[in-house]
Design an enzyme around this catalytic site. Structure first.
Site, PDB file in Angstrom:
ATOM      1  N   ARG A  84      30.069  36.969  35.891  1.00  0.00           N
ATOM      2  CA  ARG A  84      28.755  38.005  35.683  1.00  0.00           C
ATOM      3  C   ARG A  84      28.616  38.994  35.860  1.00  0.00           C
ATOM      4  NH1 ARG A  84      26.904  33.189  37.079  1.00  0.00           N
ATOM      5  NH2 ARG A  84      26.239  32.838  38.916  1.00  0.00           N
ATOM      6  N   HIS A 126      22.727  34.367  29.235  1.00  0.00           N
ATOM      7  CA  HIS A 126      23.308  33.698  30.248  1.00  0.00           C
ATOM      8  C   HIS A 126      23.202  32.719  30.059  1.00  0.00           C
ATOM      9  CE1 HIS A 126      24.412  34.371  35.225  1.00  0.00           C
ATOM     10  NE2 HIS A 126      24.693  32.780  34.041  1.00  0.00           N
TER      11      HIS A 126
HETATM   12  P1  NAP Z   1      35.332  27.959  41.325  1.00  0.00           P
HETATM   13  O1  NAP Z   1      35.798  26.634  40.885  1.00  0.00           O
HETATM   14  O2  NAP Z   1      35.371  28.550  42.427  1.00  0.00           O
HETATM   15  O3  NAP Z   1      36.920  28.676  40.565  1.00  0.00           O
HETATM   16  C1  NAP Z   1      36.978  30.034  40.744  1.00  0.00           C
HETATM   17  C2  NAP Z   1      38.571  30.910  40.726  1.00  0.00           C
HETATM   18  O4  NAP Z   1      38.608  32.479  41.131  1.00  0.00           O
HETATM   19  C3  NAP Z   1      39.624  29.948  41.107  1.00  0.00           C
HETATM   20  O5  NAP Z   1      40.725  29.627  40.642  1.00  0.00           O
HETATM   21  C4  NAP Z   1      40.306  31.592  41.990  1.00  0.00           C
HETATM   22  O6  NAP Z   1      41.497  31.130  42.704  1.00  0.00           O
HETATM   23  C5  NAP Z   1      39.478  32.243  41.165  1.00  0.00           C
HETATM   24  N1  NAP Z   1      39.494  34.106  42.328  1.00  0.00           N
HETATM   25  C6  NAP Z   1      38.542  34.202  43.137  1.00  0.00           C
HETATM   26  N2  NAP Z   1      38.497  35.327  43.983  1.00  0.00           N
HETATM   27  C7  NAP Z   1      39.655  35.905  43.830  1.00  0.00           C
HETATM   28  C8  NAP Z   1      40.567  36.791  42.990  1.00  0.00           C
HETATM   29  N3  NAP Z   1      39.843  37.859  44.354  1.00  0.00           N
HETATM   30  N4  NAP Z   1      41.766  36.917  42.962  1.00  0.00           N
HETATM   31  C9  NAP Z   1      42.309  35.498  41.843  1.00  0.00           C
HETATM   32  N5  NAP Z   1      41.551  35.139  41.697  1.00  0.00           N
HETATM   33  C10 NAP Z   1      40.201  34.646  42.193  1.00  0.00           C
HETATM   34  O7  NAP Z   1      34.299  28.305  40.217  1.00  0.00           O
HETATM   35  P2  NAP Z   1      33.879  28.170  39.251  1.00  0.00           P
HETATM   36  O8  NAP Z   1      33.109  26.284  39.057  1.00  0.00           O
HETATM   37  O9  NAP Z   1      35.057  27.460  38.169  1.00  0.00           O
HETATM   38  O10 NAP Z   1      32.734  28.895  38.388  1.00  0.00           O
HETATM   39  C11 NAP Z   1      33.452  30.341  38.490  1.00  0.00           C
HETATM   40  C12 NAP Z   1      32.336  31.729  38.311  1.00  0.00           C
HETATM   41  O11 NAP Z   1      31.180  30.777  36.546  1.00  0.00           O
HETATM   42  C13 NAP Z   1      31.302  31.178  38.675  1.00  0.00           C
HETATM   43  O12 NAP Z   1      31.039  31.936  40.447  1.00  0.00           O
HETATM   44  C14 NAP Z   1      29.806  31.706  38.075  1.00  0.00           C
HETATM   45  O13 NAP Z   1      29.666  33.376  38.064  1.00  0.00           O
HETATM   46  C15 NAP Z   1      30.714  31.832  36.415  1.00  0.00           C
HETATM   47  N6  NAP Z   1      29.352  31.149  36.125  1.00  0.00           N
HETATM   48  C16 NAP Z   1      28.974  31.116  34.534  1.00  0.00           C
HETATM   49  C17 NAP Z   1      28.013  30.433  34.594  1.00  0.00           C
HETATM   50  C18 NAP Z   1      27.007  31.032  32.428  1.00  0.00           C
HETATM   51  O14 NAP Z   1      26.383  30.289  32.488  1.00  0.00           O
HETATM   52  N7  NAP Z   1      27.592  32.276  32.324  1.00  0.00           N
HETATM   53  C19 NAP Z   1      28.140  29.517  33.962  1.00  0.00           C
HETATM   54  C20 NAP Z   1      28.007  28.170  35.637  1.00  0.00           C
HETATM   55  C21 NAP Z   1      29.295  29.404  36.141  1.00  0.00           C
HETATM   56  P3  NAP Z   1      41.570  30.180  43.704  1.00  0.00           P
HETATM   57  O15 NAP Z   1      41.647  28.982  42.866  1.00  0.00           O
HETATM   58  O16 NAP Z   1      42.867  30.464  43.626  1.00  0.00           O
HETATM   59  O17 NAP Z   1      40.803  30.054  44.854  1.00  0.00           O
HETATM   60  C1  GLV Z   2      25.722  29.887  36.233  1.00  0.00           C
HETATM   61  O1  GLV Z   2      25.552  31.448  35.805  1.00  0.00           O
HETATM   62  C2  GLV Z   2      26.169  28.878  37.360  1.00  0.00           C
HETATM   63  O2  GLV Z   2      27.014  30.334  37.914  1.00  0.00           O
HETATM   64  O3  GLV Z   2      26.448  28.600  37.176  1.00  0.00           O
END
Ligand code: NAP
Ligand code: GLV
Length: 315
Positions: free
Chosen positions: A230, A278
């Site tokens: 983000r 994005h």
């Molecule tokens: P997720 O499964 O919830 O994973 C988040 C990770 O971040 C977990 O390993 C979590 O640790 C860690 N985390 C959260 N808060 C933390 C902190 N304060 N300190 C250390 N580690 C922390 O999320 P995801 O599905 O992988 O997605 C991640 C992010 O990618 C989304 O929230 C979104 O913003 C971004 N995204 C971007 C796009 C794009 O097109 N650019 C597309 C999709 C997603 P724990 O496992 O220990 O809880």
């Molecule tokens: C895209 O940014 C997502 O959070 O899936």
């Protein structure tokens, strides 16, 4: 016979065709309402499907049973002061989304690692300029901030290309061949061994602005940064300063403080920054419709829906 459930599809009208077909396919008995009818139907809406709700929308929906986010990151919904803190919120988790993001990360790691910009510049001048890799693959350390659904797949893909991969998360992880760092206390040693830093964290109060001057100073000189999470994670001026001072080699950015990125932003034309709009991973409408139909069915049975967000934690 029970009443059909009513879903509000809160996406701009140009996009509604993209989502409506798959939702009708997976929820054939539901009433699907578009943005244009939201005000008239407000009291009857059971489920909201959205990514970043329009201001005032949540406040107008008094009888909501749940919200389904069209993306993995729910910060755009939680930032709305009208979001009721006890309302179930489900995020989108799917292999297709992780795979797309992993492709994006692998591609930009390799563009940097292989020096592709150097060869592009040489081609533009009709020059045959050979050059070896600046750093051997097995000596290149990649640090992934956020070892969740998406970060883990990225880590595995990069590990399989023989990079040295580490991940940082809140809780310690066990991913074969990937060293796990956990918690605020292990952030500094994690950064110190990240030649390429990839941000895949959710945007929360704890992670806001985590890519800042202090963080960059802890990275090895010549490090490269990829932010595909983000825009709120990155202090853009600190990044430009660290690159211009020669501490960082460059960056790839998919997300920004202000989206669309304003035309006057210095990021657009910076010679060491790649900007994408994005698109690192775009939700597949059929996969999302399937997940929403499963979530609605679970809630209608009185069961919890999969991938419910922990509101207090923020992801
Ligand atoms: P997720 O499964 O919830 O994973 C988040 C990770 O971040 C977990 O390993 C979590 O640790 C860690 N985390 C959260 N808060 C933390 C902190 N304060 N300190 C250390 N580690 C922390 O999320 P995801 O599905 O992988 O997605 C991640 C992010 O990618 C989304 O929230 C979104 O913003 C971004 N995204 C971007 C796009 C794009 O097109 N650019 C597309 C999709 C997603 P724990 O496992 O220990 O809880
Ligand atoms: C895209 O940014 C997502 O959070 O899936």
């Amino acid at each position: 016979m029970s009443e059909p459930v009513t879903l509000l599809l809160d996406v701009p009208s140009g996009w509604s065709g993209h989502w409506a077909g798959p939702l009708r396919e997976y929820l054939p008995h539901a009433r699907l309402i578009g943005q244009e009818d939201a005000a008239a139907e407000a009291a009857r809406i059971d489920y909201l499907v959205t990514f970043r709700p329009r201001k005032g929308l949540l406040a107008s929906l008094a009888n909501l049973k749940a919200v389904f986010c069209l993306g993995a990151g729910v910060d755009g919904i939680l930032a709305d002061p009208d979001f009721p803190r006890d309302l179930p919120l489900m995020r989108f988790v799917d292999r297709s989304l992780s795979r797309e993001l992993a492709q994006y990360v692998v591609m930009h790691v390799l563009i940097f690692h292989r020096g592709q910009r150097y060869f592009d510049a040489a081609q533009a001048m009709n020059k045959w300029r050979q050059r070896p890799l600046v750093r051997r693959t097995e000596d290149t350390r990649i640090g992934i901030l956020g070892l969740g659904e998406i970060g883990t797949m990225c880590a595995e893909r990069l590990r399989d290309l023989d990079f040295v991969v580490t991940g940082w998360s809140r809780s310690r992880k066990s991913v074969a061949g990937v060293e796990s760092f956990a918690g605020a206390g292990e952030l500094a040693p994690f950064l110190a061994r990240s030649d390429i830093l990839v941000c895949l964290l959710p945007l929360t109060a704890e992670t806001l602005g985590i890519l800042n001057a202090k963080t960059f100073a802890l990275l090895p000189k010549g490090a490269f940064v990829i932010n595909a999470a983000r825009g709120g994670h990155l202090v853009e001026a600190d990044l430009v300063d660290a690159i211009d001072r020669g501490h960082l080699a460059g960056a790839t950015l998919d997300v920004f403080q202000h989206e669309p990125l304003p035309a006057e932003s210095v990021l657009w034309n910076h010679p060491k920054i790649t900007v994408t709009p994005h698109i690192a991973a775009i939700t597949d409408p059929r996969a999302a419709a399937r997940a929403i139909s499963e979530g609605v069915a679970a809630i209608e049975r009185g069961e919890p829906a999969p991938h419910r967000v922990d509101i207090a934690r923020g992801y």
